[in-house]
Design a protein around this motif. Structure first.
Motif, PDB file in Angstrom:
ATOM      1  N   TYR A 104      48.542  40.140  41.254  1.00  0.00           N
ATOM      2  CA  TYR A 104      49.314  40.718  42.353  1.00  0.00           C
ATOM      3  C   TYR A 104      48.497  40.702  43.640  1.00  0.00           C
ATOM      4  O   TYR A 104      48.984  40.294  44.697  1.00  0.00           O
ATOM      5  CB  TYR A 104      49.733  42.146  41.988  1.00  0.00           C
ATOM      6  N   TYR A 105      47.249  41.131  43.556  1.00  0.00           N
ATOM      7  CA  TYR A 105      46.414  41.182  44.755  1.00  0.00           C
ATOM      8  C   TYR A 105      45.896  39.804  45.165  1.00  0.00           C
ATOM      9  O   TYR A 105      45.732  39.530  46.350  1.00  0.00           O
ATOM     10  CB  TYR A 105      45.262  42.174  44.581  1.00  0.00           C
ATOM     11  N   ARG A 107      48.326  41.311  35.521  1.00  0.00           N
ATOM     12  CA  ARG A 107      49.371  41.535  36.518  1.00  0.00           C
ATOM     13  C   ARG A 107      48.789  42.135  37.797  1.00  0.00           C
ATOM     14  O   ARG A 107      49.060  41.668  38.900  1.00  0.00           O
ATOM     15  CB  ARG A 107      50.461  42.447  35.961  1.00  0.00           C
ATOM     16  N   GLN A 108      47.944  43.154  37.648  1.00  0.00           N
ATOM     17  CA  GLN A 108      47.348  43.810  38.805  1.00  0.00           C
ATOM     18  C   GLN A 108      46.466  42.854  39.603  1.00  0.00           C
ATOM     19  O   GLN A 108      46.563  42.775  40.823  1.00  0.00           O
ATOM     20  CB  GLN A 108      46.498  45.014  38.356  1.00  0.00           C
TER      21      GLN A 108
END
Length: 192
Positions: free
Chosen positions: A127-128, A123-124
């Protein structure tokens, strides 16, 4: 446009619940069949189609014709199916890399924790990646799919120098945004 279609559009735009139910029933199965041509997971297909109806219900957009509504439904299903496929491929690629790095002697008690951590890592990172400019994002996503830098250049029809420049810019952006995060190591795992 016939009387029946005009009535459907009018009631859909007004969010009339009884007509909305008929509208939903008349399109739901056909849209599920359409989406299942792209996605095999029945639950994912049903969720995706239901999400389209929810977005229409929550939207302030007023459809002017039955044709516009029908086009919207199929176009939204197609676009969301492609996004689902892309996200699923990215998640699978990242999980397979993490699985190779994982210690195989992990107890069953720790498996749920590891899975949760993996999902948060994905997810992290994702996201970026989504915040990158379009060309940089395309290059990084192709890399996540497992393509070499040369294959990416060939696929996009650009020089390897262009790919390297965009890669360097992407790394800089990702490093800056992940610098205080334990996920920064992912740059080296996924994009050597």
């Amino acid at each position: 446009m016939g009387h029946k279609e005009k009535l459907i559009i009018k009631e859909v735009n007004k969010k009339n619940k009884s007509e909305w139910s008929r509208f939903y029933s008349s399109y739901y199965a056909a849209l599920c069949v359409y989406v299942s041509k792209f996605i095999e997971d029945t639950d994912a297909v049903e969720d995706l189609v239901q999400d389209i109806f929810i977005k229409i219900w929550e939207s302030d957009h007023l459809f002017e014709s039955h044709e516009e509504l029908t086009n919207y439904l199929y176009r939204a299903c197609y676009n969301n199916a492609l996004l689902y496929i892309r996200d699923h491929q990215i998640r699978s690629s990242i999980l397979s890399v993490l699985a190779k790095e994982e210690d195989l002697s992990v107890s069953q008690d720790d498996e749920l924790y590891i899975l949760t951590v993996k999902e948060e890592i994905i997810r992290q990172l994702y996201y970026y990646i989504e915040k990158l400019p379009t060309e940089q994002r395309r290059i990084i996503l192709l890399r996540v799919e497992g393509r070499s830098w040369n294959e990416i250049a060939e696929y996009l029809g650009v020089s390897i120098n262009t790919v390297k420049t965009q890669k360097a810019r992407s790394y800089k952006f990702l490093r800056e945004n992940l610098q205080n995060s334990p996920y920064i190591v992912l740059l080296f795992l996924f994009f050597p």
